[in-house]
Motif scaffolding. Structure first.
Motif, short mmCIF file in Angstrom:
data_model
loop_
_atom_site.label_atom_id
_atom_site.label_comp_id
_atom_site.label_asym_id
_atom_site.label_seq_id
_atom_site.Cartn_x
_atom_site.Cartn_y
_atom_site.Cartn_z
N ASP A 65 4.64 14.23 -9.92
CA ASP A 65 4.25 15.42 -10.66
C ASP A 65 3.40 16.34 -9.79
OD1 ASP A 65 1.59 14.42 -10.65
OD2 ASP A 65 1.98 13.31 -12.51
N ALA A 66 2.97 17.43 -10.37
CA ALA A 66 2.24 18.45 -9.62
C ALA A 66 0.73 18.29 -9.70
CB ALA A 66 2.63 19.84 -10.14
N THR A 67 0.25 17.13 -10.13
CA THR A 67 -1.18 16.94 -10.25
C THR A 67 -1.86 17.02 -8.89
OG1 THR A 67 -0.88 14.54 -10.11
CG2 THR A 67 -1.02 15.51 -12.31
N THR A 68 -3.09 17.49 -8.89
CA THR A 68 -3.86 17.60 -7.66
C THR A 68 -4.62 16.30 -7.41
OG1 THR A 68 -5.72 18.56 -8.87
CG2 THR A 68 -4.12 20.09 -7.91
N GLY A 69 -5.32 16.23 -6.27
CA GLY A 69 -6.11 15.06 -5.93
C GLY A 69 -5.46 14.21 -4.86
N GLY A 70 -6.05 13.04 -4.63
CA GLY A 70 -5.60 12.15 -3.57
C GLY A 70 -4.54 11.17 -4.03
N LYS A 71 -3.50 11.01 -3.24
CA LYS A 71 -2.39 10.12 -3.54
C LYS A 71 -1.99 9.37 -2.27
CE LYS A 71 -0.76 13.72 -6.71
NZ LYS A 71 0.38 14.54 -7.18
N TYR A 72 -1.35 8.22 -2.45
CA TYR A 72 -0.83 7.51 -1.28
C TYR A 72 0.39 6.68 -1.65
CZ TYR A 72 -3.23 3.24 -2.91
OH TYR A 72 -3.65 2.16 -3.63
N VAL A 73 1.23 6.47 -0.64
CA VAL A 73 2.43 5.65 -0.75
C VAL A 73 2.30 4.49 0.22
CG1 VAL A 73 4.89 5.56 -0.17
CG2 VAL A 73 4.02 7.43 -1.56
N LEU A 74 2.62 3.29 -0.25
CA LEU A 74 2.69 2.11 0.62
C LEU A 74 4.14 1.67 0.74
CD1 LEU A 74 -0.26 -0.17 -0.64
CD2 LEU A 74 -0.20 1.24 1.42
N ARG A 75 4.55 1.42 1.97
CA ARG A 75 5.87 0.83 2.19
C ARG A 75 5.74 -0.16 3.35
NH1 ARG A 75 11.23 4.14 3.89
NH2 ARG A 75 10.92 5.19 1.86
N GLY A 76 5.79 -1.45 3.05
CA GLY A 76 5.64 -2.45 4.10
C GLY A 76 4.32 -2.31 4.81
N GLY A 77 4.38 -2.17 6.14
CA GLY A 77 3.17 -1.99 6.95
C GLY A 77 2.84 -0.54 7.22
N ALA A 78 3.33 0.38 6.39
CA ALA A 78 3.08 1.82 6.57
C ALA A 78 2.40 2.39 5.34
CB ALA A 78 4.38 2.57 6.84
N LEU A 79 1.61 3.43 5.57
CA LEU A 79 0.91 4.14 4.51
C LEU A 79 0.94 5.63 4.79
CD1 LEU A 79 -2.50 3.38 2.86
CD2 LEU A 79 -2.23 5.53 4.09
N ILE A 80 1.32 6.43 3.78
CA ILE A 80 1.19 7.88 3.85
C ILE A 80 0.27 8.30 2.71
CG2 ILE A 80 2.37 10.10 3.93
CD1 ILE A 80 3.36 8.25 6.09
N ALA A 81 -0.83 8.96 3.04
CA ALA A 81 -1.79 9.41 2.03
C ALA A 81 -2.04 10.90 2.21
CB ALA A 81 -3.11 8.64 2.17
N TRP A 82 -2.26 11.61 1.09
CA TRP A 82 -2.47 13.05 1.17
C TRP A 82 -3.35 13.49 0.01
CZ3 TRP A 82 1.62 10.53 -0.67
CH2 TRP A 82 2.21 10.94 -1.87
N TYR A 83 -3.98 14.64 0.20
CA TYR A 83 -4.86 15.18 -0.83
C TYR A 83 -4.43 16.60 -1.15
CZ TYR A 83 -9.01 16.65 -3.36
OH TYR A 83 -9.87 17.12 -4.33
#
Length: 431
Positions: free
Chosen positions: A52-70
Motif C-alpha cells: 500500500d501507499a502508507t508512509t514510514g519504514g518498511k523492509y523485505v527479507l529474502r534468504g540472506g538479503a534485506l531491502i529496507a526503505w523509509y
C-alpha cells in the motif's frame, strides 16, 4: 604508561562487535539488522502481499538479503532514492549436502570452500557452526552452535619440513575438512545433532545452509585500543553502518529522497542469485514502492534517473609489510576515515560526479576521507557497485573502510572508522 587518547564515539564500534557476534551467517545478519530496524519503527512487508501507499519504514527479507526503505510524508511517486548497498556474505567454508565423513577413526564434516577465502586462516581455530535449517513444512529455523565444535587441523612441521621455506600448500578438497569427534561415521549424524541442539523433532530437517565460524569474539587491539579485530568485517561492517544510518535518518522531519538499505547475499561468488545484487530483488522492491504510491512507468523512470547508490564495502589499507603491492601515491590508513574506491576499468563504479557526491556527504558529516586505487601491476577486486549501476541504470559510487587481512577468518580495521563511515552514510541518506 600512556593514557588512552581521546577518540570518536566508541558506542558505535562496541555495537558493531555485538552485531558481528550475532551474525555468524548471512541469515543471522539480516535478522540482526531487521531487529535494529524494528526498534526504529520499521515493519516487515511480505513480497507475496499487496503493498500500500502508507508512509514510514518498511523492509523485505529474502534468504540472506534485506531491502529496507523509509517513505517520508508527502513523498511523490517519482521521488528519487538514496541507496546504501552492502553484502551480508563473507568468504568461508560451507557444509556439503552429504556432510558426514571421516577417516582413521576421526569423524569429520564435508565442506566446500565459499568465495576467495584465505584458507590458512581457518586452520587450528576453534569453530562453531551456524546457518539456516529448512523443515519439512517449508519453514526455516536459524541455528548457531557458538562453541568449540569443529577444527581444521594443520599438519605438524615435523611432517612438512619445508612449510616455512617453500610455503604452505593446501588442497581445497583434501586438507580443509574439519574434525568434530572420534568414532565411526554415521549417516545423518550432523543433522540429528543439530535437531537435538535446536529442539527440532528428529527427521524434520530436510534442507540446510550451514557454515563454520570462528568463535573467538571481536576485540579491541593495540597499545591504545585503536584497532578492532574480528570476523566477517567484509562486509558486515557496512551492513551495520548502513542499518544505523537508515535508522537515524528515519527520525528526520523532512527528506528530499527515499533512503534505502540494500544488503545482498552472494557477493563473494559473483552476486548471481535471487538474493544477490545481480538478481531482481532491489529493482522489484523499488518499482513496487513507486507503483504502490500510485506511480506510473514514467514515475519509475524519473525516480531511477535521480537515484544514487553508495556501494559500501571494505577496501585495502596500506600494508606495512607489503607496501610495494599498493599504489605508490594512494595509501589509505586505519582511522583515516572512509575510502572512495576508484577503478577506471569499472571494477568500481565511481566517477568524478560520484566523487563529488561522496565528498559532499563527508563534508556535511565532518568526516575525513581517503582514496583507494589499485597498483597498476595488481588485479583489482570488485563489488556490487558496477553490478547495481549496470542492472538498474542507477548512478553508483564505491566507498568503504580500509582494512587489513581481507578475506581472512579474522580481519582488522581502525576502531574509529566504522563510526566515521556510519556518519558519512547518514549524511548521504539525508541528502
Amino acid at each position: 604508561m600512556s593514557s588512552e587518547p581521546a577518540r570518536f564515539d566508541r558506542g558505535h564500534t562496541d555495537d558493531l562487535m555485538t552485531f558481528l557476534t550475532a551474525a555468524p551467517s548471512p541469515y543471522h545478519a539480516v535478522a540482526a539488522a531487521a531487529e535494529r530496524l524494528e526498534k526504529a519503527g520499521f515493519r516487515q512487508v511480505l513480497e507475496t502481499d499487496a503493498w500500500d501507499a502508507t508512509t514510514g519504514g518498511k523492509y523485505v527479507l529474502r534468504g540472506g538479503a534485506l531491502i529496507a526503505w523509509y517513505v517520508p510524508e508527502g513523498a511523490a511517486a517519482h521521488t528519487p532514492f538514496r541507496i546504501v548497498g552492502a553484502h551480508t556474505d563473507s568468504p568461508n567454508l560451507r557444509v556439503k549436502p552429504l556432510p558426514d565423513t571421516g577417516a582413521h577413526g576421526w569423524r569429520q564434516i564435508a565442506v566446500e570452500v565459499y568465495g576467495g577465502t584465505l584458507l590458512n586462516t581457518w586452520l587450528d581455530r576453534d569453530l562453531g557452526l551456524a546457518g539456516r535449517l529448512t523443515l519439512r513444512d517449508g519453514s526455516h529455523r536459524l541455528v548457531n552452535i557458538d562453541r568449540a565444535l569443529l577444527r581444521v587441523p594443520q599438519l605438524a612441521v615435523h611432517l612438512d619440513r619445508s612449510v616455512n621455506t617453500d610455503g604452505l600448500k593446501l588442497d581445497r578438497q583434501r586438507h580443509m575438512q574439519p574434525i568434530w569427534g572420534l568414532g565411526d561415521v554415521g549417516e545423518g549424524d550432523l543433522i540429528r545433532f543439530l535437531e537435538q541442539e535446536t529442539g527440532i523433532e528428529e527427521g524434520q530437517v530436510s534442507g540446510w545452509d550451514l557454515m563454520p565460524h570462528s568463535i573467538e569474539p571481536p576485540s579491541y587491539l593495540g597499545r591504545d585500543r585503536e584497532l578492532v579485530a574480528g570476523p566477517r568485517m567484509d562486509n558486515l561492517l557496512s551492513v551495520h553502518a548502513g542499518t544505523a544510518a537508515l535508522a537515524a535518518v528515519s527520525a528526520s522531519a523532512e527528506l528530499p529522497f527515499i533512503p534505502v538499505l540494500a544488503a545482498f547475499d552472494h557477493e563473494e561468488n559473483g552476486s548471481q542469485s535471487d538474493t544477490g545484487a545481480d538478481g531482481p530483488l532491489l529493482g522489484s522492491v523499488l518499482e513496487r514502492s513507486v507503483f504502490a504510491r500510485g506511480g506510473s512507468f514514467e514515475d519509475r523512470a524519473r525516480a531511477f534517473a535521480g537515484t544514487i547508490c553508495l556501494s559500501s564495502d571494505t577496501g585495502h589499507a596500506v600494508h606495512p609489510n607489503y607496501s610495494e603491492r599498493h599504489d605508490p601515491t594512494h595509501h589509505p590508513r586505519a582511522n583515516g576515515g572512509p575510502i572512495l574506491k576508484v577503478n577506471v576499468n569499472q571494477r568500481y563504479a565511481t566517477d568524478g560526479q560520484g566523487r563529488a557526491v561522496f565528498a559532499a556527504a563527508c563534508e556535511k558529516a565532518g568526516v575525513p576521507w581517503q582514496t583507494f586505487v589499485s597498483n597498476n601491476a595488481m588485479p583489482c577486486g570488485t563489488t556490487i557497485g558496477p553490478i547495481t549501476a549496470a542492472r538498474h541504470g542507477i548512478h553508483t559510487v564505491d566507498v568503504g573502510v580500509a582494512i587489513l587481512s581481507m578475506h581472512s577468518a579474522r580481519e582488522l580495521c581502525g576502531a574509529d572508522d566504522p563510526y566515521l563511515l556510519a556518519n558519512a552514510l547518514t549524511a548521504f541518506l539525508r541528502g
